[in-house]
Design a protein around this motif. Structure first.
Motif, PDB file in Angstrom:
ATOM      1  N   VAL A 118      32.579  67.219  61.279  1.00  0.00           N
ATOM      2  CA  VAL A 118      32.034  66.452  60.150  1.00  0.00           C
ATOM      3  C   VAL A 118      32.303  67.184  58.842  1.00  0.00           C
ATOM      4  CG1 VAL A 118      29.893  65.621  59.063  1.00  0.00           C
ATOM      5  CG2 VAL A 118      30.272  65.255  61.516  1.00  0.00           C
ATOM      6  N   LYS A 119      32.118  68.501  58.826  1.00  0.00           N
ATOM      7  CA  LYS A 119      32.374  69.274  57.600  1.00  0.00           C
ATOM      8  C   LYS A 119      33.807  69.087  57.131  1.00  0.00           C
ATOM      9  CE  LYS A 119      29.107  72.874  58.913  1.00  0.00           C
ATOM     10  NZ  LYS A 119      28.984  74.225  59.469  1.00  0.00           N
ATOM     11  N   ILE A 120      34.738  69.113  58.059  1.00  0.00           N
ATOM     12  CA  ILE A 120      36.147  68.927  57.684  1.00  0.00           C
ATOM     13  C   ILE A 120      36.369  67.499  57.190  1.00  0.00           C
ATOM     14  CG2 ILE A 120      38.489  68.751  58.637  1.00  0.00           C
ATOM     15  CD1 ILE A 120      38.009  71.423  59.961  1.00  0.00           C
ATOM     16  N   GLU A 159      38.454  55.820  56.966  1.00  0.00           N
ATOM     17  CA  GLU A 159      38.290  55.008  58.172  1.00  0.00           C
ATOM     18  C   GLU A 159      38.821  55.742  59.400  1.00  0.00           C
ATOM     19  OE1 GLU A 159      36.623  52.136  58.800  1.00  0.00           O
ATOM     20  OE2 GLU A 159      35.902  52.481  56.767  1.00  0.00           O
ATOM     21  N   GLY A 160      39.976  56.394  59.264  1.00  0.00           N
ATOM     22  CA  GLY A 160      40.535  57.159  60.373  1.00  0.00           C
ATOM     23  C   GLY A 160      39.618  58.286  60.800  1.00  0.00           C
ATOM     24  N   GLU A 161      39.021  58.955  59.815  1.00  0.00           N
ATOM     25  CA  GLU A 161      38.081  60.035  60.121  1.00  0.00           C
ATOM     26  C   GLU A 161      36.835  59.492  60.812  1.00  0.00           C
ATOM     27  OE1 GLU A 161      39.163  63.249  56.603  1.00  0.00           O
ATOM     28  OE2 GLU A 161      37.866  61.547  56.114  1.00  0.00           O
ATOM     29  N   GLU A 169      36.667  56.861  62.746  1.00  0.00           N
ATOM     30  CA  GLU A 169      37.039  56.552  64.122  1.00  0.00           C
ATOM     31  C   GLU A 169      37.091  57.811  64.974  1.00  0.00           C
ATOM     32  OE1 GLU A 169      40.661  54.257  64.215  1.00  0.00           O
ATOM     33  OE2 GLU A 169      39.872  52.834  62.749  1.00  0.00           O
ATOM     34  N   LEU A 170      37.689  58.873  64.425  1.00  0.00           N
ATOM     35  CA  LEU A 170      37.770  60.131  65.161  1.00  0.00           C
ATOM     36  C   LEU A 170      36.380  60.736  65.371  1.00  0.00           C
ATOM     37  CD1 LEU A 170      39.707  62.045  66.549  1.00  0.00           C
ATOM     38  CD2 LEU A 170      40.041  63.212  64.387  1.00  0.00           C
ATOM     39  N   LEU A 171      35.513  60.628  64.386  1.00  0.00           N
ATOM     40  CA  LEU A 171      34.140  61.125  64.529  1.00  0.00           C
ATOM     41  C   LEU A 171      33.391  60.370  65.628  1.00  0.00           C
ATOM     42  CD1 LEU A 171      33.082  61.680  60.810  1.00  0.00           C
ATOM     43  CD2 LEU A 171      33.326  63.442  62.576  1.00  0.00           C
ATOM     44  N   ILE A 172      33.578  59.076  65.684  1.00  0.00           N
ATOM     45  CA  ILE A 172      32.911  58.282  66.720  1.00  0.00           C
ATOM     46  C   ILE A 172      33.386  58.716  68.106  1.00  0.00           C
ATOM     47  CG2 ILE A 172      32.733  55.958  67.719  1.00  0.00           C
ATOM     48  CD1 ILE A 172      32.759  54.935  64.744  1.00  0.00           C
ATOM     49  N   ARG A 173      34.706  58.864  68.253  1.00  0.00           N
ATOM     50  CA  ARG A 173      35.256  59.310  69.547  1.00  0.00           C
ATOM     51  C   ARG A 173      34.775  60.714  69.891  1.00  0.00           C
ATOM     52  NH1 ARG A 173      40.380  57.410  67.867  1.00  0.00           N
ATOM     53  NH2 ARG A 173      41.150  59.542  67.817  1.00  0.00           N
ATOM     54  N   ALA A 174      34.804  61.607  68.892  1.00  0.00           N
ATOM     55  CA  ALA A 174      34.373  62.990  69.135  1.00  0.00           C
ATOM     56  C   ALA A 174      32.907  63.026  69.543  1.00  0.00           C
ATOM     57  CB  ALA A 174      34.606  63.847  67.894  1.00  0.00           C
ATOM     58  N   GLY A 175      32.080  62.264  68.855  1.00  0.00           N
ATOM     59  CA  GLY A 175      30.659  62.216  69.195  1.00  0.00           C
ATOM     60  C   GLY A 175      30.425  61.771  70.630  1.00  0.00           C
ATOM     61  N   LYS A 176      31.162  60.741  71.038  1.00  0.00           N
ATOM     62  CA  LYS A 176      31.031  60.260  72.416  1.00  0.00           C
ATOM     63  C   LYS A 176      31.503  61.312  73.405  1.00  0.00           C
ATOM     64  CE  LYS A 176      31.389  55.353  71.400  1.00  0.00           C
ATOM     65  NZ  LYS A 176      32.243  54.165  71.471  1.00  0.00           N
ATOM     66  N   ASN A 177      32.654  61.936  73.118  1.00  0.00           N
ATOM     67  CA  ASN A 177      33.202  62.965  74.019  1.00  0.00           C
ATOM     68  C   ASN A 177      32.280  64.173  74.133  1.00  0.00           C
ATOM     69  OD1 ASN A 177      35.477  61.445  74.541  1.00  0.00           O
ATOM     70  ND2 ASN A 177      36.704  62.449  72.982  1.00  0.00           N
ATOM     71  N   LEU A 178      31.547  64.466  73.069  1.00  0.00           N
ATOM     72  CA  LEU A 178      30.662  65.628  73.052  1.00  0.00           C
ATOM     73  C   LEU A 178      29.228  65.284  73.455  1.00  0.00           C
ATOM     74  CD1 LEU A 178      31.999  67.174  69.718  1.00  0.00           C
ATOM     75  CD2 LEU A 178      32.387  68.048  72.043  1.00  0.00           C
ATOM     76  N   ASN A 179      29.006  64.036  73.868  1.00  0.00           N
ATOM     77  CA  ASN A 179      27.674  63.576  74.285  1.00  0.00           C
ATOM     78  C   ASN A 179      26.632  63.727  73.186  1.00  0.00           C
ATOM     79  OD1 ASN A 179      28.455  62.821  76.975  1.00  0.00           O
ATOM     80  ND2 ASN A 179      28.576  65.005  77.413  1.00  0.00           N
ATOM     81  N   ILE A 180      27.035  63.398  71.971  1.00  0.00           N
ATOM     82  CA  ILE A 180      26.133  63.423  70.822  1.00  0.00           C
ATOM     83  C   ILE A 180      25.512  62.031  70.709  1.00  0.00           C
ATOM     84  CG2 ILE A 180      25.969  63.795  68.322  1.00  0.00           C
ATOM     85  CD1 ILE A 180      26.893  66.304  69.857  1.00  0.00           C
TER      86      ILE A 180
END
Length: 144
Positions: free
Chosen positions: A23-25, A34-36, A38-49
């Motif tokens: 998120v900081k980056i 928008e691309g960021e 989408e990546l944040l949503i995927r990362a959150g899911k992958n990290l079980n956030i």
């Protein structure tokens, strides 16, 4: 409380810290594209956030410390995810690269070698290397 519960919560704290770094980056240049998103949503899911955790982290990512994994492989994977976030919009902005270097030091990459490691990480992701090739290349650069 079982020992496995302690491990899970410790692992979850690492994941939260990593998500906060992503998120900081994403926020480093003042806006989340928008691309960021989408990546944040995927990362959150992958990290079980959870959604609630995501909202809190998005609001104040500085509140969450980096908890570096013990595994060198996991630290390299974190570097890979950071580089992917930097390049999601097609360019590596100086402010994002500088932040990535700071985070890489907190992930226990050598202060003396962090610039070289991060520059290589960005080039590898720019050239669309997968995680396996990325890991091999970072190990070679980090030894030098």
């Amino acid at each position: 409380m079982a020992i496995s519960d302690l491990y899970t919560s410790g692992k979850h704290k690492q994941e939260i810290g990593h998500f906060a770094n992503i998120v900081k980056i994403a926020k480093a240049d003042g806006e989340i594209s928008e691309g960021e998103k989408e990546l944040l949503i995927r990362a959150g899911k992958n990290l079980n956030i959870t959604l609630e955790e995501s909202i809190l982290i998005l609001t104040n990512p500085e509140k969450y410390p980096t908890n570096a994994p013990a595994s060198y492989e996991d630290r390299i994977e974190r570097l890979y995810r950071l580089a992917k976030m930097i390049l999601v919009d097609g360019e590596a902005k100086l402010i994002e690269v500088q932040l990535m270097r700071k985070i890489a030091i907190r992930l226990h990459f050598s202060h003396d070698n962090v610039e070289k490691v991060c520059d290589e990480a960005i080039q590898l992701v720019l050239n669309e290397n997968d995680l396996s090739d990325f890991t091999k290349a970072i190990k070679l650069v980090n030894k030098a």
